[in-house]
Design a protein around this motif. Structure first.
Motif, mmCIF file in Angstrom:
data_model
loop_
_atom_site.group_PDB
_atom_site.id
_atom_site.type_symbol
_atom_site.label_atom_id
_atom_site.label_comp_id
_atom_site.label_asym_id
_atom_site.label_seq_id
_atom_site.Cartn_x
_atom_site.Cartn_y
_atom_site.Cartn_z
ATOM 1 N N LEU A 287 0.827 -1.198 0.000
ATOM 2 C CA LEU A 287 0.000 0.000 0.000
ATOM 3 C C LEU A 287 0.870 1.261 0.000
ATOM 4 N N ARG A 288 1.987 1.207 0.681
ATOM 5 C CA ARG A 288 2.903 2.362 0.733
ATOM 6 C C ARG A 288 3.509 2.638 -0.631
ATOM 7 N N VAL B 291 9.236 5.615 3.859
ATOM 8 C CA VAL B 291 8.669 5.398 5.182
ATOM 9 C C VAL B 291 8.682 6.718 5.966
ATOM 10 N N ARG B 292 9.721 7.491 5.792
ATOM 11 C CA ARG B 292 9.804 8.793 6.474
ATOM 12 C C ARG B 292 8.680 9.720 6.028
ATOM 13 N N LYS C 138 -5.561 3.379 11.918
ATOM 14 C CA LYS C 138 -6.504 4.221 11.177
ATOM 15 C C LYS C 138 -5.790 5.420 10.554
ATOM 16 N N VAL C 139 -4.940 6.083 11.323
ATOM 17 C CA VAL C 139 -4.253 7.277 10.829
ATOM 18 C C VAL C 139 -3.164 6.900 9.822
ATOM 19 N N ILE C 140 -2.458 5.814 10.056
ATOM 20 C CA ILE C 140 -1.443 5.365 9.094
ATOM 21 C C ILE C 140 -2.102 5.077 7.749
ATOM 22 N N LEU C 141 -3.214 4.368 7.784
ATOM 23 C CA LEU C 141 -3.912 4.043 6.532
ATOM 24 C C LEU C 141 -4.495 5.287 5.874
ATOM 25 N N GLU C 142 -4.974 6.231 6.681
ATOM 26 C CA GLU C 142 -5.464 7.490 6.118
ATOM 27 C C GLU C 142 -4.346 8.216 5.373
ATOM 28 N N ALA C 143 -3.141 8.199 5.944
ATOM 29 C CA ALA C 143 -1.987 8.824 5.294
ATOM 30 C C ALA C 143 -1.654 8.135 3.973
ATOM 31 N N LEU C 144 -2.031 6.872 3.864
ATOM 32 C CA LEU C 144 -1.783 6.106 2.639
ATOM 33 C C LEU C 144 -2.992 6.094 1.701
#
Length: 102
Positions: A23-24, A29-30, A70-76
């Motif tokens: 997904l990334r 990563v940074r 949730k927030v990590i996935l939102e960023a992606l």
């Protein structure tokens, strides 16, 4: 459907880590960690690395908080519901294919 507000954490495994890595894509990563911080959740790039490859890190968490995920996935550009639904579907399909080999 489960109300995610009632779920404190998600059991984390190698499969979910691989899916997070895909997904990334080509984003660093940074850069993802910075986007997550901008969205109000502090995570380090090392934490994201640990999530992507939990078998590489002996101290990797066996679960991740639903809010943090949730927030990590939102960023992606994704969300927890689709991330987990698709993961469960793939997992069940792989079990079905193993059963047909018997």
């Amino acid at each position: 459907m489960i109300d995610l507000k009632m779920v404190a954490s998600i059991y984390w495994n190698k499969h979910l880590g691989q899916k997070l890595r895909r997904l990334r894509g080509q984003q660093s990563v940074r850069a993802v960690a910075e986007k997550v911080t901008e969205l109000g959740e502090k995570v380090s790039f090392q934490y994201i690395h640990m999530l992507e490859d939990p078998t590489r890190y002996p101290t990797a968490a066996s679960s991740v908080s639903t809010e943090k995920l949730k927030v990590i996935l939102e960023a992606l550009g994704s969300n927890v519901e689709s991330f987990l639904t698709n993961s469960a579907k793939i997992f069940l399909e792989s079990i079905d294919s193993l059963e047909t080999l018997d």
